[in-house]
Scaffold this motif. Structure first.
Motif, mmCIF file in Angstrom:
data_model
loop_
_atom_site.group_PDB
_atom_site.id
_atom_site.type_symbol
_atom_site.label_atom_id
_atom_site.label_comp_id
_atom_site.label_asym_id
_atom_site.label_seq_id
_atom_site.Cartn_x
_atom_site.Cartn_y
_atom_site.Cartn_z
ATOM 1 N N PHE A 160 -2.730 -7.079 -5.307
ATOM 2 C CA PHE A 160 -3.094 -7.042 -3.818
ATOM 3 C C PHE A 160 -2.161 -6.116 -3.093
ATOM 4 O O PHE A 160 -2.745 -5.270 -2.332
ATOM 5 C CB PHE A 160 -3.536 -8.328 -3.388
ATOM 6 C CG PHE A 160 -3.987 -8.163 -1.923
ATOM 7 C CD1 PHE A 160 -3.360 -8.850 -0.518
ATOM 8 C CD2 PHE A 160 -5.202 -7.556 -1.550
ATOM 9 C CE1 PHE A 160 -3.930 -8.419 0.441
ATOM 10 C CE2 PHE A 160 -5.861 -7.496 -0.371
ATOM 11 C CZ PHE A 160 -5.240 -7.844 0.665
ATOM 12 N N SER A 161 -1.069 -6.132 -3.314
ATOM 13 C CA SER A 161 -0.038 -5.443 -2.503
ATOM 14 C C SER A 161 0.117 -3.817 -2.730
ATOM 15 O O SER A 161 0.638 -3.144 -2.191
ATOM 16 C CB SER A 161 1.257 -6.087 -2.544
ATOM 17 O OG SER A 161 1.618 -6.031 -3.578
ATOM 18 N N SER A 162 -0.458 -3.446 -3.926
ATOM 19 C CA SER A 162 -0.397 -2.123 -4.234
ATOM 20 C C SER A 162 -1.481 -1.275 -3.883
ATOM 21 O O SER A 162 -1.533 -0.251 -3.967
ATOM 22 C CB SER A 162 -0.825 -2.232 -5.968
ATOM 23 O OG SER A 162 -2.162 -2.553 -6.262
ATOM 24 N N ARG A 213 -2.008 -0.370 5.080
ATOM 25 C CA ARG A 213 -1.659 0.085 3.872
ATOM 26 C C ARG A 213 -1.037 -1.347 3.081
ATOM 27 O O ARG A 213 -0.963 -2.490 3.584
ATOM 28 C CB ARG A 213 -0.518 0.921 4.046
ATOM 29 C CG ARG A 213 -0.377 2.447 4.626
ATOM 30 C CD ARG A 213 -1.591 3.145 3.729
ATOM 31 N NE ARG A 213 -0.809 3.494 2.524
ATOM 32 C CZ ARG A 213 -0.040 4.672 2.577
ATOM 33 N NH1 ARG A 213 0.432 5.424 3.586
ATOM 34 N NH2 ARG A 213 0.545 5.054 1.432
ATOM 35 N N GLY A 214 -0.941 -0.962 1.717
ATOM 36 C CA GLY A 214 -0.596 -1.984 0.813
ATOM 37 C C GLY A 214 0.695 -2.819 1.314
ATOM 38 O O GLY A 214 0.462 -4.237 1.353
ATOM 39 N N SER A 215 1.663 -2.215 1.704
ATOM 40 C CA SER A 215 2.777 -2.857 2.370
ATOM 41 C C SER A 215 2.637 -3.849 3.618
ATOM 42 O O SER A 215 3.381 -4.718 4.230
ATOM 43 C CB SER A 215 3.735 -2.387 2.246
ATOM 44 O OG SER A 215 3.623 -1.262 3.497
ATOM 45 N N GLY A 216 1.452 -3.550 4.501
ATOM 46 C CA GLY A 216 1.157 -3.866 5.658
ATOM 47 C C GLY A 216 2.016 -3.028 6.714
ATOM 48 O O GLY A 216 1.844 -3.603 8.122
ATOM 49 N N GLY A 217 2.761 -2.260 6.461
ATOM 50 C CA GLY A 217 3.682 -1.563 7.130
ATOM 51 C C GLY A 217 2.926 -0.279 8.254
ATOM 52 O O GLY A 217 3.348 -0.312 9.151
ATOM 53 N N ASN A 218 1.920 -0.003 7.877
ATOM 54 C CA ASN A 218 1.064 0.964 8.661
ATOM 55 C C ASN A 218 -0.278 0.391 8.739
ATOM 56 O O ASN A 218 -1.006 0.155 7.870
ATOM 57 C CB ASN A 218 1.360 2.428 7.756
ATOM 58 C CG ASN A 218 2.493 2.736 7.435
ATOM 59 O OD1 ASN A 218 3.211 2.620 6.723
ATOM 60 N ND2 ASN A 218 2.838 3.760 8.622
ATOM 61 N N THR A 219 -0.891 0.664 10.053
ATOM 62 C CA THR A 219 -2.261 0.197 10.453
ATOM 63 C C THR A 219 -2.736 1.594 10.847
ATOM 64 O O THR A 219 -2.048 2.397 11.486
ATOM 65 C CB THR A 219 -2.183 -0.918 11.221
ATOM 66 O OG1 THR A 219 -1.277 -0.663 12.503
ATOM 67 C CG2 THR A 219 -1.834 -2.236 10.523
ATOM 68 N N TYR A 220 -4.125 1.710 10.901
ATOM 69 C CA TYR A 220 -4.814 2.560 11.820
ATOM 70 C C TYR A 220 -6.352 1.977 12.254
ATOM 71 O O TYR A 220 -6.635 1.049 11.707
ATOM 72 C CB TYR A 220 -5.428 3.714 10.480
ATOM 73 C CG TYR A 220 -4.164 4.074 9.480
ATOM 74 C CD1 TYR A 220 -3.993 3.292 8.541
ATOM 75 C CD2 TYR A 220 -3.636 5.054 9.910
ATOM 76 C CE1 TYR A 220 -2.956 3.581 7.547
ATOM 77 C CE2 TYR A 220 -2.308 5.616 9.073
ATOM 78 C CZ TYR A 220 -2.078 4.654 7.863
ATOM 79 O OH TYR A 220 -1.025 5.149 7.172
ATOM 80 N N ALA A 232 -11.369 -1.708 -0.566
ATOM 81 C CA ALA A 232 -10.241 -1.484 -1.115
ATOM 82 C C ALA A 232 -10.254 -0.138 -1.593
ATOM 83 O O ALA A 232 -11.010 0.472 -2.222
ATOM 84 C CB ALA A 232 -9.985 -2.430 -2.318
ATOM 85 N N ASP A 233 -9.043 0.410 -1.315
ATOM 86 C CA ASP A 233 -8.787 2.015 -1.662
ATOM 87 C C ASP A 233 -7.522 1.749 -2.570
ATOM 88 O O ASP A 233 -6.172 1.545 -2.379
ATOM 89 C CB ASP A 233 -8.355 2.725 -0.445
ATOM 90 C CG ASP A 233 -7.926 4.163 -0.981
ATOM 91 O OD1 ASP A 233 -7.343 4.931 0.142
ATOM 92 O OD2 ASP A 233 -7.968 4.500 -1.987
#
Length: 126
Positions: free
Chosen positions: A29-31, A52-59, A98-99
């Motif tokens: 999932f984190s990928s 993003r996968g890491s959760g660090g970037n949101t839009y 999912a992308d």
């Protein structure tokens, strides 16, 4: 193959809150990035938010900034959409997607997503 299952939709009064969940299975999932889209009757599907996968970037779409918040728990293979200060115009079927491309930096187009959930209805009454 990735399977996505949304939950948490329902009927709420204007100004209320809901939290949508999307449970994923089938790949790490984190990928991969996750997005939320919505489609109202007679309208095209529109971007709501992505992470993003890491959760660090949101839009976010401009129409939901400050009211809706996307987050993810990679330990639970789940992405969330916290919806506050809901308006009648938020009424739609909400889809998670999912992308799988880890190098993509643009997540606002439905065309870049590889897998979709079945959708969950959100209805906001005035």
């Amino acid at each position: 193959q990735v399977r996505l299952v949304e939950s948490g939709g329902g009927l709420v009064q204007a100004g209320g809150s809901l939290r949508l969940s999307c449970a994923a299975s089938g790949r790490t999932f984190s990928s991969y990035a996750m997005g939320w889209f919505r489609q109202a009757p007679g309208k095209e599907r529109e971007f709501v938010a992505a992470i993003r996968g890491s959760g660090g970037n949101t839009y976010y779409a401009d129409s939901v900034k400050g009211r809706l918040t996307i987050s993810r728990d990679n330990a639970k293979n789940t992405v969330y959409l916290q919806m506050n200060s809901l308006k009648p115009e938020d009424t739609a079927v909400y889809y998670c997607a999912a992308d799988l491309n880890p190098d993509r930096n643009y997540h606002a187009s439905a065309y870049v997503y590889d897998y979709w959930g079945q959708g969950t209805q959100v209805t906001v009454s005035s």
